[in-house]
Scaffold this motif. Structure first.
Motif, PDB file in Angstrom:
ATOM      1  N   ARG A 379      13.087  65.808 -25.876  1.00 25.85           N
ATOM      2  CA  ARG A 379      14.015  66.942 -25.795  1.00 25.85           C
ATOM      3  C   ARG A 379      15.011  66.761 -24.652  1.00 25.85           C
ATOM      4  O   ARG A 379      14.782  65.977 -23.716  1.00 25.85           O
ATOM      5  CB  ARG A 379      13.249  68.258 -25.591  1.00 25.85           C
ATOM      6  N   PHE A 381      17.073  69.010 -21.648  1.00 25.36           N
ATOM      7  CA  PHE A 381      16.917  70.242 -20.888  1.00 25.36           C
ATOM      8  C   PHE A 381      18.184  70.490 -20.071  1.00 25.36           C
ATOM      9  O   PHE A 381      18.708  69.569 -19.439  1.00 25.36           O
ATOM     10  CB  PHE A 381      15.703  70.164 -19.966  1.00 25.36           C
ATOM     11  N   SER A 398      16.448  74.233 -23.803  1.00 20.03           N
ATOM     12  CA  SER A 398      15.972  72.928 -24.277  1.00 20.03           C
ATOM     13  C   SER A 398      16.549  72.672 -25.658  1.00 20.03           C
ATOM     14  O   SER A 398      16.807  73.614 -26.428  1.00 20.03           O
ATOM     15  CB  SER A 398      14.442  72.878 -24.328  1.00 20.03           C
ATOM     16  N   TYR A 399      16.735  71.392 -25.984  1.00 18.59           N
ATOM     17  CA  TYR A 399      17.333  70.997 -27.261  1.00 18.59           C
ATOM     18  C   TYR A 399      16.376  70.082 -28.003  1.00 18.59           C
ATOM     19  O   TYR A 399      15.864  69.094 -27.448  1.00 18.59           O
ATOM     20  CB  TYR A 399      18.657  70.280 -27.037  1.00 18.59           C
ATOM     21  N   ASP A 400      16.136  70.396 -29.258  1.00 16.38           N
ATOM     22  CA  ASP A 400      15.297  69.588 -30.145  1.00 16.38           C
ATOM     23  C   ASP A 400      16.200  68.834 -31.118  1.00 16.38           C
ATOM     24  O   ASP A 400      16.818  69.446 -31.994  1.00 16.38           O
ATOM     25  CB  ASP A 400      14.334  70.494 -30.918  1.00 16.38           C
ATOM     26  N   TRP A 406      18.879  74.699 -30.096  1.00 17.91           N
ATOM     27  CA  TRP A 406      18.609  74.999 -28.695  1.00 17.91           C
ATOM     28  C   TRP A 406      17.646  76.176 -28.587  1.00 17.91           C
ATOM     29  O   TRP A 406      17.690  77.103 -29.401  1.00 17.91           O
ATOM     30  CB  TRP A 406      19.904  75.344 -27.964  1.00 17.91           C
ATOM     31  N   LEU A 409      14.822  79.026 -22.368  1.00 19.21           N
ATOM     32  CA  LEU A 409      13.627  78.901 -21.540  1.00 19.21           C
ATOM     33  C   LEU A 409      13.642  79.983 -20.468  1.00 19.21           C
ATOM     34  O   LEU A 409      14.683  80.636 -20.258  1.00 19.21           O
ATOM     35  CB  LEU A 409      13.568  77.513 -20.892  1.00 19.21           C
TER      36      LEU A 409
END
Length: 434
Positions: A379, A381, A398-400, A406, A409
């Motif tokens: 991921r 951040f 956070s990015y998947d 996104w 958090l």
């Protein structure tokens, strides 16, 4: 005549093993080999000629009483030549043995032998060249690529070409040609063609140093290629107003383990507010702007040849953006569309080095500039930054890449802008900055 008779008597005692009280073994002697018989000697004779042996044999150490003594950094042939000198005051020097003899003599503090070796070197091969070759032949010399070794030798030549040209063919033997870039290999070939043939002595001495580890050494990379931890200072603003005059194109490297500072080739243009990431072991990508009213859209890549190349430009000019590498792809997130912060961006672009092209990814949940961004695990951040409405923020996202999405958090305890982010070996993420 009395001295000759005394030395002859010592040699006879040593040759027959009479009254010998220690047996020396070289680094290449192992049990069961032909060398394992060792060299019988007298401690007193060795102590007269060597401050090293005198210190060992006159102190209350286990080695001082042991009838067997092995030197792990002097081979048997070299040690035998030094022992024969101790019993005869004579030593035969040639191109094949002088390099190993001078190293061993200085280690054993046999000053007379070392002096004879250096006198031989001065007569047949300049001492400064000998030392230059010894340093540049090492696996541990601090270089990022073999091109730097060649460039060092060519600068050495240019400093006094008339006197040094005769030695060029000899010193070029330390260059590991298979690891030169194509342009550097051409330079090497031209330099070699212009160099006079070396004397037999010169070739022998350099060969002794450069091939000490076997001929395969020239077919292996140096230990230091791209392996040292360094800090790079790239571009930036200096003195005066933020304009073309006050923006730098320099790239300086600091190596804490040496320690030393040197410069890489300058960027093709002036860059301020830049971000840099390592794409892989072969190079990095740098992005930034060149002034208040003109954003530098070209992105540059540094390869092993220490050359900068312009890459495909981003779809949207941006500065003060987040930049990170995840799964081999470079992500540029947010930032300002102009250096005067006319528009803060939420868009995200992705660079594919194989295709030299940028594509888009899911935008940030909010437009941000000056945030910190790091890749960890699978991921991305993002921490902090500045929002057009809220100002400096404590937000984190956070990015998947699999979901192209996104996630918000928990906020940081402190709002931060222009922050740096790193991941410790323990997995903790540290955020530094205003």
């Amino acid at each position: 005549m009395e001295v000759d008779g005394f030395l002859r008597g010592l040699r006879e005692l040593q040759a027959t093993g009479t009254l010998c009280d220690v047996v020396l073994y070289g680094s290449d002697a192992d049990e069961g080999s032909a060398l394992a018989n060792g060299i019988p000697c007298h401690r007193g004779v060795l102590s007269v000629h060597s401050a090293y042996f005198r210190a060992v044999f006159t102190h209350d150490w286990k080695d001082s009483r042991d009838p067997v003594f092995q030197l792990h950094n002097v081979d048997t042939a070299t040690m035998n030549a030094l022992v024969q000198y101790a019993y005869s005051m004579e030593i035969g020097l040639n191109a094949d043995n002088v390099a190993s003899l001078v190293v061993a003599a200085e280690f054993l503090q046999m000053d007379r032998v070392a002096g004879k070796c250096w006198a031989y070197v001065q007569q047949h091969f300049l001492r400064s060249i000998f030392l230059l070759v010894e340093v540049l032949a090492s696996d541990d010399v601090a270089v990022f690529s073999e091109d730097q070794v060649l460039q060092a030798l060519l600068r050495w030549l240019d400093h006094d070409r008339d006197r040094r040209l005769a030695q060029l063919h000899t010193v070029l033997q330390v260059v590991r040609v298979p690891f030169l870039s194509e342009p550097a290999a051409m330079e090497y070939a031209l330099a070699l063609a212009s160099a006079p043939a070396p004397s037999e002595c010169q070739s022998g001495m350099v060969g002794r140093i450069t091939l000490a580890g076997g001929t395969a050494r020239h077919a292996t990379p140096r230990d230091s290629y791209g392996a040292r931890d360094v800090i790079l200072c790239i571009g930036g603003h200096f003195d005066g107003d933020l304009d073309e005059v006050g923006v730098s194109d320099t790239v300086e490297v600091f190596c804490p383990s040496m320690p030393s500072v040197w410069r890489l080739p300058a960027l093709p243009g002036f860059v301020n507010g830049c971000q840099a990431v390592m794409l892989d072991a072969s190079g990095m990508l740098v992005a930034g702007h060149s002034g208040v009213n003109r954003l530098q859209r070209d992105r540059h890549y540094l390869g092993l040849r220490d050359e900068w190349e312009a890459l495909a430009v981003m779809r949207m000019p941006r500065c003060n953006a987040g930049l990170a590498v995840l799964q081999g792809r470079v992500y540029a997130a947010g930032g300002c569309s102009r250096a005067d912060r006319l528009e803060v961006l939420a868009s995200v672009e992705v660079y594919d080095a194989q295709k030299d092209s940028w594509s888009t990814a899911a935008p940030l949940p909010v437009a941000l500039e000056g945030m910190g961004m790091v890749a960890w695990g699978e991921r991305l951040f993002v921490f902090g930054g500045k929002d057009e409405e809220e100002g400096i923020v404590p937000w984190a996202f956070s990015y998947d890449p699999q979901a192209n999405a996104w996630t918000r958090l928990p906020d940081m305890p402190t709002p931060r802008y222009g922050c740096a982010v790193c991941v410790a070996p323990s997995g903790l993420v540290f955020v530094f900055g205003t």
